[in-house]
Design a protein around this motif. Structure first.
Motif, PDB file in Angstrom:
ATOM      1  N   ARG A   1     -56.679  -7.976 -19.856  1.00 42.50           N
ATOM      2  CA  ARG A   1     -57.638  -7.116 -19.171  1.00 42.50           C
ATOM      3  C   ARG A   1     -57.180  -6.768 -17.760  1.00 42.50           C
ATOM      4  O   ARG A   1     -57.683  -5.809 -17.170  1.00 42.50           O
ATOM      5  CB  ARG A   1     -59.001  -7.808 -19.125  1.00 42.50           C
ATOM      6  N   THR A   2     -56.224  -7.546 -17.217  1.00 42.09           N
ATOM      7  CA  THR A   2     -55.747  -7.299 -15.858  1.00 42.09           C
ATOM      8  C   THR A   2     -54.220  -7.269 -15.828  1.00 42.09           C
ATOM      9  O   THR A   2     -53.547  -7.940 -16.626  1.00 42.09           O
ATOM     10  CB  THR A   2     -56.230  -8.393 -14.899  1.00 42.09           C
TER      11      THR A   2
ATOM     12  N   TRP B   1     -54.001 -10.314 -35.660  1.00 40.32           N
ATOM     13  CA  TRP B   1     -54.559 -11.534 -35.083  1.00 40.32           C
ATOM     14  C   TRP B   1     -54.474 -11.361 -33.571  1.00 40.32           C
ATOM     15  O   TRP B   1     -53.383 -11.148 -33.023  1.00 40.32           O
ATOM     16  CB  TRP B   1     -53.761 -12.745 -35.550  1.00 40.32           C
ATOM     17  N   VAL B   2     -55.611 -11.453 -32.867  1.00 45.07           N
ATOM     18  CA  VAL B   2     -55.677 -11.047 -31.460  1.00 45.07           C
ATOM     19  C   VAL B   2     -56.332 -12.124 -30.603  1.00 45.07           C
ATOM     20  O   VAL B   2     -57.443 -12.576 -30.903  1.00 45.07           O
ATOM     21  CB  VAL B   2     -56.469  -9.725 -31.302  1.00 45.07           C
ATOM     22  N   LEU B   3     -55.656 -12.506 -29.525  1.00 43.59           N
ATOM     23  CA  LEU B   3     -56.213 -13.386 -28.504  1.00 43.59           C
ATOM     24  C   LEU B   3     -56.627 -12.554 -27.296  1.00 43.59           C
ATOM     25  O   LEU B   3     -55.798 -11.842 -26.714  1.00 43.59           O
ATOM     26  CB  LEU B   3     -55.180 -14.432 -28.073  1.00 43.59           C
ATOM     27  N   ASP B   4     -57.886 -12.622 -26.938  1.00 41.60           N
ATOM     28  CA  ASP B   4     -58.384 -12.016 -25.706  1.00 41.60           C
ATOM     29  C   ASP B   4     -58.070 -13.008 -24.586  1.00 41.60           C
ATOM     30  O   ASP B   4     -58.837 -13.925 -24.310  1.00 41.60           O
ATOM     31  CB  ASP B   4     -59.894 -11.764 -25.838  1.00 41.60           C
ATOM     32  N   GLU B   5     -56.913 -12.829 -23.956  1.00 45.80           N
ATOM     33  CA  GLU B   5     -56.298 -13.864 -23.131  1.00 45.80           C
ATOM     34  C   GLU B   5     -57.207 -14.370 -22.016  1.00 45.80           C
ATOM     35  O   GLU B   5     -57.412 -15.588 -21.866  1.00 45.80           O
ATOM     36  CB  GLU B   5     -54.990 -13.323 -22.530  1.00 45.80           C
TER      37      GLU B   5
ATOM     38  N   TYR C   1     -60.857 -16.541 -26.380  1.00 44.11           N
ATOM     39  CA  TYR C   1     -61.265 -16.656 -27.776  1.00 44.11           C
ATOM     40  C   TYR C   1     -60.301 -15.833 -28.628  1.00 44.11           C
ATOM     41  O   TYR C   1     -59.541 -15.005 -28.123  1.00 44.11           O
ATOM     42  CB  TYR C   1     -62.708 -16.159 -27.987  1.00 44.11           C
ATOM     43  N   PHE C   2     -60.347 -16.059 -29.929  1.00 38.24           N
ATOM     44  CA  PHE C   2     -59.386 -15.458 -30.859  1.00 38.24           C
ATOM     45  C   PHE C   2     -60.144 -14.746 -31.971  1.00 38.24           C
ATOM     46  O   PHE C   2     -61.154 -15.248 -32.471  1.00 38.24           O
ATOM     47  CB  PHE C   2     -58.513 -16.572 -31.455  1.00 38.24           C
TER      48      PHE C   2
END
Length: 412
Positions: free
Chosen positions: A138-139, A286-290, A294-295
């Motif tokens: 996000r950043t 498969w995605v990690l919202d760093e 959460y995954f």
């Protein structure tokens, strides 16, 4: 006997049966019904550095507030957890973590090849994808820091990655609803569309080799001086064996403590829930919202949301506050619809303070072997652990050196 029918136990049983041994797999439930049932479904070839404890003050302060998605703790558990956490924090220091990564790397480096062997043998190829997984940011600050770490990992351990721009992410995942600064794809790992089904496929292969799964209570294990050496109670009567493998994950201490082994084993609990999607939305990776911790994973049952770590006593009641926090953020991130599970699933990851599993021969008993403590990488490391331990039991040269994971490193 192999005690515990999770991914580590099933894999060990397979490799022993392949070597002509008569093998019984014992569990109080079925195959992969505990910790191996619920996870992000990854074979993490990139996971050379086991998950450490943060050392920067900002992260420690954030966790101390106990209101994050990626980490939570029970106040009542802290008195018993603090000694473990202190050792875990020390091993997570830069120098120690670097040393651990080099000791841990041989396990990780063999994870894909050993899973591939069992996937082919069990006919489970339809459950596997071979296109890696993604972190999204996000950043720009978090993105750039992750890119630097990825470059070091690629240079040091030969792990491949791809940097993704904002526009590339929009093309790959058009249903994501938030503005992102970029992404990082680890291209070497494989993903599993249903971990429980993979466990069952491996079990079917074990049974095709002549192995048996029986119901029983591993806590009844006793060392007998007469006869084969080991006995455990089952509903069908006592079961005896010359060799026994303890592959009980977070429940290993129910056996080891009775036999005089006091390992510093703690748990990181985690939760998952499956969801439908709105308006035909599709998650392709498969995605990690760093930054949020959460995954999301596109499983056969739906989109699986998995949480980070809950530090609590293993058998404490469920407190899925992390899942509630994560779901709120995830619904803004991606158009999740209805919950598909009646209640959140909970599992307990068995952890050691040096972040490495315990694999090898028990130092004070003949015919007793240990294989537990794989933390976040149980699914990843089950097959390579099973092969290496079976080779040690049968006196073969092991595929990797098991010395760094020897049980006596924790014993006085």
């Amino acid at each position: 006997m192999v005690l515990g029918a999770g991914i580590v136990g099933i894999s060990t049983a397979i490799h022993l049966a392949r070597r002509g041994k008569s093998v019984v797999l014992l569990d109080r439930r079925g195959a992969g019904e505990e910790t191996s049932y619920g996870n992000a479904g990854l074979i993490q070839r990139e996971g050379v550095f086991p998950y450490g404890f943060p050392h920067d003050f900002g992260a420690l302060f954030r966790y101390a507030l106990n209101n994050t998605i990626d980490a939570s703790y029970h106040f009542r558990a802290l008195p018993s957890l603090v000694p473990f956490l202190a050792r875990y924090w020390w091993h997570s220091g830069f120098t120690q973590h670097q040393r651990i990564a080099h000791l841990y790397a041989p396990l990780i480096e063999n994870s894909i090849a050993e899973h591939s062997d069992l996937i082919d043998a069990s006919g489970a190829g339809d459950l596997i994808r071979k296109d890696g997984w993604m972190k999204v940011f996000r950043t720009e600050k978090e993105r750039d820091a992750a890119y630097k770490d990825a470059e070091k990992l690629s240079a040091g351990f030969g792990v491949n990655h791809q940097k993704l721009s904002t526009s590339e992410l929009k093309t790959i995942e058009p249903s994501i609803q938030v503005e992102l600064a970029g992404g990082l794809r680890w291209s070497d790992p494989w993903s599993i569309r249903d971990p429980h089904s993979l466990n069952k496929a491996y079990l079917g292969y074990f049974q095709s080799l002549g192995g048996r799964l029986v119901s029983g209570d591993a806590a009844t294990l006793e060392h007998i001086l007469e006869g084969p050496g080991w006995r455990v109670a089952t509903p069908e009567g006592p079961l005896e064996a010359r060799q026994v493998v303890v592959a009980l994950g977070p429940w290993a201490d129910t056996v080891t403590r009775k036999l005089g082994y006091h390992f510093p084993l703690a748990v990181k609990r985690g939760y998952h829930m499956h969801y439908g999607t709105k308006d035909g939305a599709q998650l392709n990776n498969w995605v990690l919202d760093e930054e949020m911790g959460y995954f999301l994973a596109p499983m056969l049952r739906g989109i699986r949301l998995t949480t980070g770590a809950e530090f609590a006593l293993r058998d404490a009641p469920k407190t899925p506050v992390q899942l509630t926090r994560a779901e709120r953020v995830a619904r803004e991130f991606f158009p999740l619809a209805e919950r598909r599970d009646e209640e959140p699933w909970i599992g307990a990851r068995p952890c050691t303070p040096d972040m490495m599993p315990i694999i090898g021969k028990a130092p004070r008993h003949e015919g007793l072997w240990f294989a537990f403590g794989h933390a976040h990488h149980g699914m990843t490391l089950g097959p390579v652990t099973g092969r290496a331990l079976a080779e040690a039991i049968t006196g073969e040269k092991t595929v990797i050196d098991l010395a760094p994971y020897r049980p006596d490193r924790f014993l006085a």
